[in-house]
Design an enzyme around this catalytic site. Sequence first.
Site, PDB file in Angstrom:
ATOM      1  N   LYS A 186      51.357 -36.305  32.646  1.00  0.00           N
ATOM      2  CA  LYS A 186      52.375 -35.302  32.362  1.00  0.00           C
ATOM      3  C   LYS A 186      51.774 -34.001  31.840  1.00  0.00           C
ATOM      4  O   LYS A 186      52.441 -32.974  31.810  1.00  0.00           O
ATOM      5  CB  LYS A 186      53.385 -35.842  31.346  1.00  0.00           C
ATOM      6  CG  LYS A 186      54.412 -36.788  31.940  1.00  0.00           C
ATOM      7  CD  LYS A 186      55.479 -37.138  30.935  1.00  0.00           C
ATOM      8  CE  LYS A 186      56.589 -37.943  31.584  1.00  0.00           C
ATOM      9  NZ  LYS A 186      57.366 -37.161  32.560  1.00  0.00           N
TER      10      LYS A 186
ATOM     11  N   LYS B 188      43.489 -38.644  36.774  1.00  0.00           N
ATOM     12  CA  LYS B 188      44.607 -39.579  36.675  1.00  0.00           C
ATOM     13  C   LYS B 188      45.935 -38.823  36.634  1.00  0.00           C
ATOM     14  O   LYS B 188      46.005 -37.665  36.210  1.00  0.00           O
ATOM     15  CB  LYS B 188      44.466 -40.469  35.451  1.00  0.00           C
ATOM     16  CG  LYS B 188      44.707 -39.773  34.117  1.00  0.00           C
ATOM     17  CD  LYS B 188      44.693 -40.776  32.978  1.00  0.00           C
ATOM     18  CE  LYS B 188      45.032 -40.116  31.646  1.00  0.00           C
ATOM     19  NZ  LYS B 188      45.090 -41.090  30.537  1.00  0.00           N
TER      20      LYS B 188
ATOM     21  N   LYS C  33      39.386 -34.188  22.034  1.00  0.00           N
ATOM     22  CA  LYS C  33      40.470 -33.407  21.440  1.00  0.00           C
ATOM     23  C   LYS C  33      39.930 -32.312  20.522  1.00  0.00           C
ATOM     24  O   LYS C  33      40.511 -31.224  20.440  1.00  0.00           O
ATOM     25  CB  LYS C  33      41.415 -34.329  20.669  1.00  0.00           C
ATOM     26  CG  LYS C  33      42.238 -35.247  21.554  1.00  0.00           C
ATOM     27  CD  LYS C  33      43.125 -36.160  20.745  1.00  0.00           C
ATOM     28  CE  LYS C  33      43.872 -37.133  21.638  1.00  0.00           C
ATOM     29  NZ  LYS C  33      44.832 -36.467  22.529  1.00  0.00           N
TER      30      LYS C  33
END
Length: 413
Positions: free
Chosen positions: A282, A279, A198
Site C-alpha cells: 500500500k 512486493k 526506517k
Amino acid sequence: MKIAHPILQVQSYLRISIKPISNHLSNQETYQGFSWANMALPSTRRGFRTAMRLSKQCSLTHLSTAKRTYAETKIKKKPKGIFAKCPPTVFSGIQPTGIPHIGNYLGAIKNWVHMQNTHQRVLFCIVDLHSVTLPQNPNALRQSIFDTAACLLACGIDPDKAILFQQSDVPQHSELCWAFTCLTTLPRIQSLPQWKEKSEKYAKDINVGLMTYPILQAADILLYKGTEVPVGEDQIPHVELAQDLARIFNYRFGEFFPKASAVIPKSARIKSLRTPTSKMSKSEIDVKSRIDLTDSPEVIRGKIKKAVTDFTPEIFYDPDNRPGISNLMDIHAAFTGLSSDEITEQNKLKNTVGYKSEVADIVTQYLTPIREKVLRLREQPEYVQQILDRGAERAGDIAQENWMQIRKLMGFK
C-alpha cells in the site's frame, strides 16, 4: 557463586573499571547484537578475574577471539530450562491500513483462516498502536480499523474459533512493552534490519516509536504466551527478539514465557503489478500496483490488463528474467493451487494478452464473494464493533491473568 548473564547488563557491585576491555572495543562493536564495550561486568570475584584475564588477552589482533571466549564462558552458566512449557497458542497481528490487498490475503489472512481450524487457542489482533508510529488522521484511522475488521470477517475469520480484537482495547500490551523496554539494550534494537531501513527513510523526523515498536510486537506475542507466530520473512528478526526477551525475563525473574516460533506461509510472495521486482504494498503510490479485496470486477480486469510484463508472448515461469509474467503466474497458482508447470502447460497456446484475461477471470471469481460480504458488513457497523468488543473482553481476561503473574514475578506485587 552465581555469575550474572552478560545480556542482563547487571550493575557492577564492585564498581570495577572496564577500561582495560573498552580500550579495545568501540561502542559500535557488538556480539550477537549486544554491546560489549558498555557492558557492566559480573559482580563476583570469579567474574572479576575473568574480566581481568580477558582484558590482558584483548588486542586488536585477537579481538574476536576474546569476545567469543568471554561469551562462551558466560553462556555455559545459563540454566537449562530457559523457556516455559505452555499450551500451543497462535498469535498474529495486522496493521489497520484499510482494505487489505491480495498480497495481504495470500501471504497472511488465508493462512490465518487455516490455522483457526487446526488450533484450539488462536488470537488475531488489529495492531492500531503500531500504526501511530507514523502520522495518522484520527477519522481515517478509525475507518481503517473498521475496514480491516470487516475484511478479516469476510475472508473467513470466525469469532467463535479465534479471538479477534483491537490492540489498544487491552492496556496490558503497553504495560508489558515498558517492562520489556527496560530489558532491551539499544544496540540490540539498532541491529534489527527494519530499524536500519526506517532510520534511513525517516532520518529527519524519526520518532522513538519506530525504534521501539519491535519491543511492543514482542509484548503482543508474549502477553498471551504465544508459541506460533504466522509472519512474513521480514518479521523473523522481530520474533527472534521476542525469544531473546522471553529468555532474559525467564533467567532474571523465573520461567514464565514460552519460546515463540515464526510460522512462514508457503505461498509465494506476491509482487507489485507495476514494479514486479518489489512486493505488493500500500505504500506504493500507484493504485494500479495492487488489487484490493473490494475492487470491482472491472477494476480488477483493468489493473491486470495494465500489469507490467515483457515482450515475449509465450507463457512460462522465469522469475529472474520475466518477473512480470511470473508474478501473474504466482497469483494464478495461489488462487487455484496449480503449479507453475501445470499453468504453463494449460496456457501454452495463449499469448500474454490472453493469459492476463484468464488471470483476471480467476481473481474476480475468487474475490467476488469476499467483496460482497465486506459491503454487507459495512452496512452493519454495530455487529462488527460487537465482535471486536467481545474479542477484547476475551483477550483482556487472558492478558490480565498473565500480567498479574508477571507483576508478581517482577516485584510489583
